[in-house]
Design a protein around this motif. Structure first.
Motif, PDB file in Angstrom:
ATOM      1  N   ILE A   1       0.770  -1.232   0.010  1.00 42.90           N
ATOM      2  CA  ILE A   1      -0.120   0.096   0.022  1.00 42.90           C
ATOM      3  C   ILE A   1       0.792   1.367   0.055  1.00 42.90           C
ATOM      4  CG2 ILE A   1      -1.836   1.372   1.438  1.00 42.90           C
ATOM      5  CD1 ILE A   1      -2.730  -1.183   2.439  1.00 42.90           C
ATOM      6  N   GLN A   2       1.990   1.068   0.741  1.00 40.36           N
ATOM      7  CA  GLN A   2       2.790   2.388   0.749  1.00 40.36           C
ATOM      8  C   GLN A   2       3.502   2.588  -0.308  1.00 40.36           C
ATOM      9  OE1 GLN A   2       4.986   1.542   4.632  1.00 40.36           O
ATOM     10  NE2 GLN A   2       3.719   3.204   5.667  1.00 40.36           N
TER      11      GLN A   2
ATOM     12  N   LEU B   1      -5.298  -2.027   8.463  1.00 44.58           N
ATOM     13  CA  LEU B   1      -4.052  -1.904   7.962  1.00 44.58           C
ATOM     14  C   LEU B   1      -4.009  -0.650   7.072  1.00 44.58           C
ATOM     15  CD1 LEU B   1      -1.877  -3.416   6.374  1.00 44.58           C
ATOM     16  CD2 LEU B   1      -3.304  -4.152   4.394  1.00 44.58           C
ATOM     17  N   LEU B   2      -5.079   0.145   6.679  1.00 40.79           N
ATOM     18  CA  LEU B   2      -4.890   1.421   6.249  1.00 40.79           C
ATOM     19  C   LEU B   2      -4.691   2.558   7.316  1.00 40.79           C
ATOM     20  CD1 LEU B   2      -8.183   1.727   3.852  1.00 40.79           C
ATOM     21  CD2 LEU B   2      -5.584   1.780   3.162  1.00 40.79           C
ATOM     22  N   GLU B   3      -4.997   2.154   8.515  1.00 37.16           N
ATOM     23  CA  GLU B   3      -4.870   3.123   9.391  1.00 37.16           C
ATOM     24  C   GLU B   3      -3.240   2.984  10.110  1.00 37.16           C
ATOM     25  OE1 GLU B   3      -6.427   3.506  14.138  1.00 37.16           O
ATOM     26  OE2 GLU B   3      -7.908   3.247  12.489  1.00 37.16           O
ATOM     27  N   ARG B   4      -2.708   1.767   9.962  1.00 34.24           N
ATOM     28  CA  ARG B   4      -1.374   1.499  10.298  1.00 34.24           C
ATOM     29  C   ARG B   4      -0.456   2.044   9.412  1.00 34.24           C
ATOM     30  NH1 ARG B   4      -0.385  -4.022  13.401  1.00 34.24           N
ATOM     31  NH2 ARG B   4      -2.371  -4.203  14.517  1.00 34.24           N
ATOM     32  N   CYS B   5      -0.785   2.147   7.993  1.00 33.58           N
ATOM     33  CA  CYS B   5       0.042   2.438   6.848  1.00 33.58           C
ATOM     34  C   CYS B   5      -0.150   4.116   6.704  1.00 33.58           C
ATOM     35  CB  CYS B   5      -0.494   1.708   5.576  1.00 33.58           C
ATOM     36  SG  CYS B   5      -0.104   0.013   5.489  1.00 33.58           S
ATOM     37  N   GLY B   6      -1.267   4.830   7.186  1.00 35.39           N
ATOM     38  CA  GLY B   6      -1.105   6.157   7.125  1.00 35.39           C
ATOM     39  C   GLY B   6      -1.648   6.575   5.938  1.00 35.39           C
ATOM     40  N   VAL B   7      -2.520   5.741   5.015  1.00 32.11           N
ATOM     41  CA  VAL B   7      -3.120   6.268   3.938  1.00 32.11           C
ATOM     42  C   VAL B   7      -4.537   6.569   3.989  1.00 32.11           C
ATOM     43  CG1 VAL B   7      -3.819   5.532   1.580  1.00 32.11           C
ATOM     44  CG2 VAL B   7      -1.587   4.697   2.515  1.00 32.11           C
TER      45      VAL B   7
END
Length: 199
Positions: A64-65, A118-124
């Motif tokens: 994602i990143q 997962l999105l929260e952890r990745c900062g997206v």
């Protein structure tokens, strides 16, 4: 990042050129620890829609990143293929069917919740993301999503399956390289320093 030049558009040369480039790409992927971008189309426009394959590996956040870094203004379509749950073929009553349906609904909801985590952890940003979680075969779901969303980039992880399995069944990576029409960014497995995430 390493970039491998575009596939030819010539129908005559494609028969020779595309398999050769796939072979080079797969060899390169097995030897480097950096993301590899395989360019299939000639375009000067930025990526607009990016399909990102996410699974239960620790590298999902890196996928994602990488997609977000390469295409910060694009719509990200996160695709997670859920394995089919084995059904008890000896039971065909309505009660079993209802329980089976409820179980699949719970699995789908759990998968979407994990993608949110997962999105929260990745900062997206969530507003840039479309979430797809379906039961099915991963390469088919990824390629179907490419067509449905008219994606111009696919982001997938490099296969870590055994050599024996790749020879007889083909990896998700090689199947996507063979059948996709858009550019493909292949992200190496865990070891990039990204925070891990477990399904």
């Amino acid at each position: 990042m390493i970039t491998l030049g575009q596939w030819t558009d010539s129908p005559i040369l494609r028969w020779v050129d595309a398999p050769l480039k796939r072979s080079i790409a797969l060899r390169l992927l097995n030897q480097v620890s950096r993301p590899v971008l395989i360019v299939k189309k000639d375009s000067e426009k930025p990526y607009r829609r990016v399909v990102v394959a996410v699974d239960g590996t620790d590298s999902a956040c890196a996928h994602i990143q990488q997609a977000y870094a390469l295409a910060p203004d694009a719509e990200l379509i996160l695709v997670h293929a859920m394995a089919h749950s084995p059904a008890n073929s000896g039971r065909c009553d309505e009660t079993f069917d209802d329980r089976f349906r409820q179980m699949r609904m719970r699995q789908h909801e759990d998968a979407l919740n994990r993608i949110n985590d997962l999105l929260e952890r990745c900062g997206v940003p969530q507003q840039q993301v479309v979430k797809v979680a379906e039961f099915g075969y991963a390469p088919k779901l990824i390629l179907d999503s490419e067509m449905t969303f008219a994606a111009d980039l696919l982001v997938i992880g490099r296969s870590s399956s055994s050599r024996f399995r790749r020879i007889f069944f083909g990896s998700v990576t090689s199947q996507i390289l063979v059948k996709s029409r858009s550019d493909v960014l292949v992200v190496p497995p865990k070891g990039t320093g990204i925070e891990t995430f477990k399904w």
